[in-house]
Each structure stands twice: as C-alpha cells, then as structure tokens.
Design a protein around this motif. Sequence first.
Motif, PDB file in Angstrom:
ATOM      1  N   THR A  71       8.873 -11.606 -32.259  1.00 45.31           N
ATOM      2  CA  THR A  71       9.761 -12.115 -31.210  1.00 45.31           C
ATOM      3  C   THR A  71      10.677 -11.053 -30.613  1.00 45.31           C
ATOM      4  OG1 THR A  71      11.490 -12.785 -32.794  1.00 45.31           O
ATOM      5  CG2 THR A  71       9.762 -14.412 -32.263  1.00 45.31           C
ATOM      6  N   SER A  72      11.005 -10.006 -31.371  1.00 43.68           N
ATOM      7  CA  SER A  72      11.877  -8.937 -30.871  1.00 43.68           C
ATOM      8  C   SER A  72      11.830  -7.771 -31.845  1.00 43.68           C
ATOM      9  CB  SER A  72      13.323  -9.439 -30.698  1.00 43.68           C
ATOM     10  OG  SER A  72      13.808 -10.008 -31.893  1.00 43.68           O
ATOM     11  N   GLY A  73      12.429  -6.645 -31.439  1.00 44.78           N
ATOM     12  CA  GLY A  73      12.369  -5.429 -32.242  1.00 44.78           C
ATOM     13  C   GLY A  73      13.221  -5.478 -33.494  1.00 44.78           C
ATOM     14  N   GLY A  74      12.920  -4.582 -34.428  1.00 45.28           N
ATOM     15  CA  GLY A  74      13.644  -4.537 -35.685  1.00 45.28           C
ATOM     16  C   GLY A  74      15.113  -4.195 -35.515  1.00 45.28           C
ATOM     17  N   ALA A  75      15.420  -3.229 -34.660  1.00 49.79           N
ATOM     18  CA  ALA A  75      16.816  -2.841 -34.443  1.00 49.79           C
ATOM     19  C   ALA A  75      17.616  -3.981 -33.829  1.00 49.79           C
ATOM     20  CB  ALA A  75      16.878  -1.600 -33.553  1.00 49.79           C
ATOM     21  N   HIS A 111      -0.774  -2.508 -39.575  1.00 47.23           N
ATOM     22  CA  HIS A 111      -0.006  -1.944 -40.679  1.00 47.23           C
ATOM     23  C   HIS A 111       1.073  -0.996 -40.177  1.00 47.23           C
ATOM     24  CE1 HIS A 111      -3.533  -2.631 -43.732  1.00 47.23           C
ATOM     25  NE2 HIS A 111      -2.911  -3.756 -43.400  1.00 47.23           N
ATOM     26  N   SER A 112       0.693  -0.069 -39.324  1.00 48.58           N
ATOM     27  CA  SER A 112       1.643   0.934 -38.842  1.00 48.58           C
ATOM     28  C   SER A 112       2.735   0.292 -37.982  1.00 48.58           C
ATOM     29  CB  SER A 112       0.922   2.030 -38.057  1.00 48.58           C
ATOM     30  OG  SER A 112       0.263   1.490 -36.917  1.00 48.58           O
ATOM     31  N   GLN A 113       2.365  -0.696 -37.197  1.00 55.37           N
ATOM     32  CA  GLN A 113       3.368  -1.385 -36.382  1.00 55.37           C
ATOM     33  C   GLN A 113       4.361  -2.145 -37.247  1.00 55.37           C
ATOM     34  OE1 GLN A 113       0.742  -3.712 -33.914  1.00 55.37           O
ATOM     35  NE2 GLN A 113       0.766  -2.220 -32.230  1.00 55.37           N
ATOM     36  N   MET A 114       3.874  -2.761 -38.306  1.00 60.12           N
ATOM     37  CA  MET A 114       4.768  -3.499 -39.199  1.00 60.12           C
ATOM     38  C   MET A 114       5.714  -2.549 -39.923  1.00 60.12           C
ATOM     39  SD  MET A 114       5.751  -6.439 -40.226  1.00 60.12           S
ATOM     40  CE  MET A 114       4.437  -7.611 -39.861  1.00 60.12           C
ATOM     41  N   VAL A 115       5.194  -1.441 -40.410  1.00 59.49           N
ATOM     42  CA  VAL A 115       6.049  -0.458 -41.087  1.00 59.49           C
ATOM     43  C   VAL A 115       7.109   0.068 -40.126  1.00 59.49           C
ATOM     44  CG1 VAL A 115       6.082   1.846 -42.119  1.00 59.49           C
ATOM     45  CG2 VAL A 115       4.321   0.194 -42.802  1.00 59.49           C
ATOM     46  N   SER A 116       6.736   0.339 -38.905  1.00 60.91           N
ATOM     47  CA  SER A 116       7.699   0.826 -37.906  1.00 60.91           C
ATOM     48  C   SER A 116       8.774  -0.220 -37.628  1.00 60.91           C
ATOM     49  CB  SER A 116       6.977   1.198 -36.605  1.00 60.91           C
ATOM     50  OG  SER A 116       6.097   2.280 -36.800  1.00 60.91           O
ATOM     51  N   TRP A 117       8.379  -1.472 -37.561  1.00 60.93           N
ATOM     52  CA  TRP A 117       9.346  -2.547 -37.318  1.00 60.93           C
ATOM     53  C   TRP A 117      10.345  -2.643 -38.467  1.00 60.93           C
ATOM     54  CZ3 TRP A 117      11.798  -6.742 -39.067  1.00 60.93           C
ATOM     55  CH2 TRP A 117      12.399  -7.599 -38.139  1.00 60.93           C
ATOM     56  N   ILE A 118       9.828  -2.617 -39.678  1.00 53.86           N
ATOM     57  CA  ILE A 118      10.703  -2.700 -40.854  1.00 53.86           C
ATOM     58  C   ILE A 118      11.649  -1.503 -40.902  1.00 53.86           C
ATOM     59  CG2 ILE A 118      10.736  -2.665 -43.383  1.00 53.86           C
ATOM     60  CD1 ILE A 118       8.019  -4.159 -43.259  1.00 53.86           C
ATOM     61  N   ARG A 119      11.120  -0.314 -40.628  1.00 60.87           N
ATOM     62  CA  ARG A 119      11.958   0.890 -40.641  1.00 60.87           C
ATOM     63  C   ARG A 119      13.070   0.790 -39.598  1.00 60.87           C
ATOM     64  NH1 ARG A 119       8.301   4.337 -39.980  1.00 60.87           N
ATOM     65  NH2 ARG A 119       8.024   4.938 -42.182  1.00 60.87           N
ATOM     66  N   TRP A 130       1.781 -10.222 -49.732  1.00 61.31           N
ATOM     67  CA  TRP A 130       2.045 -10.081 -48.306  1.00 61.31           C
ATOM     68  C   TRP A 130       2.216  -8.611 -47.941  1.00 61.31           C
ATOM     69  CZ3 TRP A 130       5.532  -7.788 -45.141  1.00 61.31           C
ATOM     70  CH2 TRP A 130       5.428  -8.107 -43.772  1.00 61.31           C
ATOM     71  N   TRP A 131       2.982  -7.881 -48.744  1.00 55.00           N
ATOM     72  CA  TRP A 131       3.255  -6.474 -48.457  1.00 55.00           C
ATOM     73  C   TRP A 131       1.955  -5.674 -48.387  1.00 55.00           C
ATOM     74  CZ3 TRP A 131       7.831  -4.447 -47.015  1.00 55.00           C
ATOM     75  CH2 TRP A 131       7.964  -3.056 -46.999  1.00 55.00           C
ATOM     76  N   THR A 132       1.056  -5.946 -49.304  1.00 53.17           N
ATOM     77  CA  THR A 132      -0.229  -5.243 -49.323  1.00 53.17           C
ATOM     78  C   THR A 132      -1.049  -5.587 -48.086  1.00 53.17           C
ATOM     79  OG1 THR A 132      -0.229  -5.227 -51.746  1.00 53.17           O
ATOM     80  CG2 THR A 132      -2.335  -4.883 -50.640  1.00 53.17           C
ATOM     81  N   GLN A 133      -1.080  -6.860 -47.746  1.00 55.08           N
ATOM     82  CA  GLN A 133      -1.884  -7.314 -46.609  1.00 55.08           C
ATOM     83  C   GLN A 133      -1.333  -6.838 -45.276  1.00 55.08           C
ATOM     84  OE1 GLN A 133      -2.490 -11.559 -46.550  1.00 55.08           O
ATOM     85  NE2 GLN A 133      -3.406 -11.562 -44.525  1.00 55.08           N
ATOM     86  N   CYS A 134      -0.010  -6.812 -45.139  1.00 59.57           N
ATOM     87  CA  CYS A 134       0.568  -6.606 -43.808  1.00 59.57           C
ATOM     88  C   CYS A 134       1.165  -5.215 -43.574  1.00 59.57           C
ATOM     89  CB  CYS A 134       1.624  -7.676 -43.537  1.00 59.57           C
ATOM     90  SG  CYS A 134       0.912  -9.348 -43.460  1.00 59.57           S
ATOM     91  N   THR A 135       1.418  -4.441 -44.628  1.00 59.09           N
ATOM     92  CA  THR A 135       1.879  -3.062 -44.438  1.00 59.09           C
ATOM     93  C   THR A 135       0.875  -2.052 -44.968  1.00 59.09           C
ATOM     94  OG1 THR A 135       3.015  -2.708 -46.567  1.00 59.09           O
ATOM     95  CG2 THR A 135       4.239  -3.883 -44.834  1.00 59.09           C
ATOM     96  N   GLY A 136      -0.233  -2.544 -45.547  1.00 59.91           N
ATOM     97  CA  GLY A 136      -1.166  -1.631 -46.177  1.00 59.91           C
ATOM     98  C   GLY A 136      -0.623  -1.083 -47.478  1.00 59.91           C
TER      99      GLY A 136
END
Length: 279
Positions: free
Chosen positions: A138-142, A182-190, A212-218
């Motif tokens: 829905t929106s960015g992590g920041a 995976h990379s997009q999710m990690v970037s969002w979390i970061r 979930w972490w394994t499936q969605c962040t690799g």
Amino acid sequence: MRRPIAVAQRHSRLLTSGVILAAQSLLLTLAAVPATASADDTRTPARGTAHMGTGVLAHEGVQGRPVGTRVAQTEGVDVSSHQGNVAWSTLWKSGVKWAYVKATEGTSYRNPYFAQQYGGSYDAGMIRGAYHFATPDTSGGAAQADYFVDHGGAWSKDGKTLPGVLDIEYNPYGATCYGRTHSQMVSWIRAFLDRYKQRTGRHAAVYTSTNWWTQCTGNYSGFGANNPLWIARYASTAGTLPAGWDFHTMWQYTSSGPTVGDHDKFNGALDRVKALANG
C-alpha cells in the motif's frame, strides 16, 4: 424356486428405498447447518483488522505450550483493537510484566483503543511498547515508519517504553508476499527499519515467522545484527529461526492465552526486559 427369488427381490427393493431415504435425510440435515469459515475460505478481512499472528494462525496455527527451559522467561502479551478495553490490573496479577499494543497499520489505520491499552499497561506497572502492522503493497517502508512514529510508535528513555516493532507477516488481505519479490521485500523492510532508527534513535524489533521470512525474503540474513527478533511459532519451542538471528528476544507461543490477547515469552528475566527498554 420362484418364491425365494421373489422374497429376495422384495427385500432388495426395501433396502434400496431405505438407502435413498437415509441419503435424502442427510442432505436435508446438511442444508440446515450454517456455513462456517474453513482453510479454503476466500473472504477477505477489512483493512485495519490485522494483528500479530493473523497470518501465522491461518498458515501455521498449531497451538502449543512452551517447554521447560533453563533460561528465565518473562511473560508478556500483545493486543490490538480486537481486545477492546483491557483489564490490565488482572493481567498484571496473573504474571504478565510486559506488553505490546498495535498502534498503526499502513498509513491510514490507527487502533481506536490505543490510548487505553498503551496507557493502561503502563499504569498497571508493565513495560510496554507499540507495534506497526506492515502492508508493503500500500505504501513505502519509510512512509509507514513515519506514520507509526507519529501515531504511537515513538520511543522515550523512561525505563518502561520498549522500542517499536515491525510486524511483517502473511498478508491477510491478498497475496502472501504482498506482490513483492525477495529483493523488493528486503528493500521495503530496510527502508522501514532505517527510517525508524533515524526518527527514534532505536533499532526496531522485527516480528515474523520463519516460514514467512523464508518464503518472502528468501531467508535474508542482514537484519540480525541490530534488530531484535520476535519469533511467531505456536508450538512447544521457538524452533528454527530466520537467517541472521542466533537467538530470539521474544516469542509469541500462542494466540489463545489463558487471559486476553496473544501470549509471549521474553527470552530472559525481567531485568533483561528493562534493559531493552533502556536501550
């Protein structure tokens, strides 16, 4: 020989009629039973109704109780609007010493019971903190970190306020990984964690499940050095942790505790809970 054959045929017709009547009765009975939700239910909950463990319960919801351990554990709870006004003094007397309260979700939802839950736990003597339910689609992590800090997720060094928590788990509203690679999710979390640190001076904790972490962040391993782990696993042990974390700080072990809310264990005695609050 004709008479026995006729008797047998009559018995066969009676048996067939009985089976048909029984089947019709069963169908009428089933039709009268109201439909209930199942694992295949496709209904989507309303935005804002998610809480810690929403997806974990749906995807990994095997209930259990903690096994004995030589490490001191401190009992805690996490609550959201689902619990309404909480009887904090009752929880305190039952042995609950810390709590997390849902503050926000996305960039538009605020827990209408936040003031009673957050302030009430503090008044009862608990060490408490706030959490944010992430919706990376829905929106960015920041942006979500800013919304969280501005509406209850800030931190103060008063000895009774825990750092904020990013609740990142199964999407209750749609695609499990919110449509992110995976990379997009990690970037969002970061982006969320970095902005929270900039705004508060503290590293936020991360609530998730290993599956979930394994499936969605690799099974990304880059957050374990700074961000405490709150693992969700409804079983007798915390089990295998996500990559990067050698130990968990908190463990949500059941979604149906003996009192209100989800119940949790802090991986240490009460002085360690205080140490996390103090930073």
